[in-house]
Design an enzyme around this catalytic site. Structure first.
Site, PDB file in Angstrom:
ATOM      1  N   ARG A  25       0.837  -1.225   0.000  1.00 10.91           N
ATOM      2  CA  ARG A  25       0.000   0.000   0.000  1.00 10.91           C
ATOM      3  C   ARG A  25       0.866   1.267   0.000  1.00 10.91           C
ATOM      4  O   ARG A  25       0.520   2.273   0.600  1.00 10.91           O
ATOM      5  CB  ARG A  25      -0.959   0.016   1.202  1.00 10.91           C
ATOM      6  CG  ARG A  25      -1.781  -1.264   1.394  1.00 10.91           C
ATOM      7  CD  ARG A  25      -2.601  -1.614   0.152  1.00 10.91           C
ATOM      8  NE  ARG A  25      -3.481  -2.756   0.393  1.00 10.91           N
ATOM      9  CZ  ARG A  25      -3.308  -3.981  -0.129  1.00 10.91           C
ATOM     10  NH1 ARG A  25      -2.261  -4.235  -0.927  1.00 10.91           N
ATOM     11  NH2 ARG A  25      -4.172  -4.941   0.110  1.00 10.91           N
ATOM     12  N   GLU A 111       1.737  13.272   5.877  1.00  9.51           N
ATOM     13  CA  GLU A 111       2.865  14.199   6.047  1.00  9.51           C
ATOM     14  C   GLU A 111       3.468  14.557   4.686  1.00  9.51           C
ATOM     15  O   GLU A 111       3.787  15.709   4.416  1.00  9.51           O
ATOM     16  CB  GLU A 111       3.931  13.555   6.952  1.00  9.51           C
ATOM     17  CG  GLU A 111       3.407  13.302   8.355  1.00  9.51           C
ATOM     18  CD  GLU A 111       4.466  12.786   9.313  1.00  9.51           C
ATOM     19  OE1 GLU A 111       4.987  11.675   9.076  1.00  9.51           O
ATOM     20  OE2 GLU A 111       4.763  13.472  10.303  1.00  9.51           O
ATOM     21  N   GLU A 131      -1.007   7.305  14.584  1.00  7.19           N
ATOM     22  CA  GLU A 131       0.205   7.059  15.390  1.00  7.19           C
ATOM     23  C   GLU A 131      -0.136   6.679  16.825  1.00  7.19           C
ATOM     24  O   GLU A 131       0.512   5.805  17.420  1.00  7.19           O
ATOM     25  CB  GLU A 131       1.117   8.297  15.350  1.00  7.19           C
ATOM     26  CG  GLU A 131       1.913   8.467  14.055  1.00  7.19           C
ATOM     27  CD  GLU A 131       1.118   9.088  12.910  1.00  7.19           C
ATOM     28  OE1 GLU A 131      -0.116   9.257  13.029  1.00  7.19           O
ATOM     29  OE2 GLU A 131       1.732   9.386  11.873  1.00  7.19           O
TER      30      GLU A 131
END
Ligand code: 1HE
Length: 255
Positions: A25, A111, A131
């Site tokens: 992915r 990000e 996260e």
């Protein structure tokens, strides 16, 4: 033979970089990050716009968690700083980068997207910062880039709950600039790349460099810097051409 994780194409002023680690992915391994770094480092100077996308229905599923499991503190800080360097090159290295996004735009994927200048989302897009669920923290610049897009308050909530935002919500929040139908992100990205590449180079340069920095400055410094940038850009030959072309009712011809 060494495995490759990206496929690059360059045509004149426009380049395309596809992440092709579909089986994972497009999770960002050190190898994939290094290829992105190498791509930007070796771009011909005539390239003015880059289209960045992921093959296999996902933009990027974030940091490769399998590689990350054994890093100690010292390795972690160097790893995070490497991400910062690469994403800084995407944001400030020269060309404008346009993200055509599908599927996972997760963790480090978000990000990376936040370091690009134009973002286009298909309906399959999922924005997430999981996260907290993984017992880690962002390390690829999200505190600064995603924090500025969303505000620290909303980013904190996003990380605390691990919530997923879809394309339309992402549009409302500023995570994407466009939402298009399935299979339309790449064509729109190519169209916008052509349009942006046709701008005057100095105008593009200062849009990328000055606006992000002025956003970090106190108000008075920002206004003064804007005047300096305007004085520089507006005294280039391209500026004279742009203004003349408007008055003569024709398309400008920039360098
Ligand atoms: C991976 C990764 C990965 C997939 N690292 N291997 N990112 C995440 O926490 C996101 C983790 N991934 C997912 O939530 C899901 O994989 C997806 C929603 C993206 C896709 O789901 P799905 O059902 O299509 O695929 P899958 O079966 O979960 O994954 C296919 C394979 O890709 C599988 O490997 P396989 O060997 O079992 O086939 C997965 O293990 C692998 N894979 N994502 C490693 N991320 C600079 S700091 C940034 C910090 C972060 O980015 S944290 C967020 C990390």
């Amino acid at each position: 033979m060494k495995e490759t994780y990206t496929e690059a194409r360059i045509e004149g002023q426009i380049a395309e970089l596809a992440l092709i680690r579909e089986d994972k992915r497009n999770a960002m391994s050190d190898g994939l990050l290094a290829e992105i770094e190498g791509f930007y480092a070796t771009l011909p100077s005539e390239v003015r716009a880059v289209v960045l996308h992921g093959r296999g229905g996902h933009y990027c599923a974030g940091l490769d968690l399998a590689e990350h499991i054994s890093r100690n503190a010292e390795e972690n800080v160097h790893h995070s700083r490497h991400w910062h360097r690469v994403l800084d090159v995407i944001q400030f290295g020269g060309p404008v980068t346009i993200s055509a996004m599908t599927g996972a735009v997760i963790g480090g994927g978000l990000e990376m997207a936040a370091a690009t200048h134009v973002r286009i989302a298909e309906p399959s897009v999922v924005f997430q910062l999981p996260e907290g669920r993984r017992g880690i923290f962002v390390g690829g610049g999200a505190s600064v880039r995603v924090g500025r897009l969303l505000g620290a308050d909303r980013m904190t909530e996003m990380m605390l709950t691990g919530r997923r935002y879809g394309a339309e919500e992402g549009l409302r929040l500023g995570l994407t600039h466009y939402v298009v139908n399935e299979s339309e992100a790449l064509p729109l990205a190519r169209e916008l790349a052509g349009k942006i590449a046709a701008n005057a180079p100095m105008s593009n340069y200062f849009m990328i460099h000055a606006l992000a920095r002025i956003g970090d400055m106190p108000r008075d410094d920002g206004l003064f810097t804007e005047s300096l940038v305007a004085a520089l850009v507006q005294t280039t030959p391209d500026s004279a051409e742009g203004l003349r072309a408007f008055l003569e009712k024709r398309e400008p011809k920039f360098r």
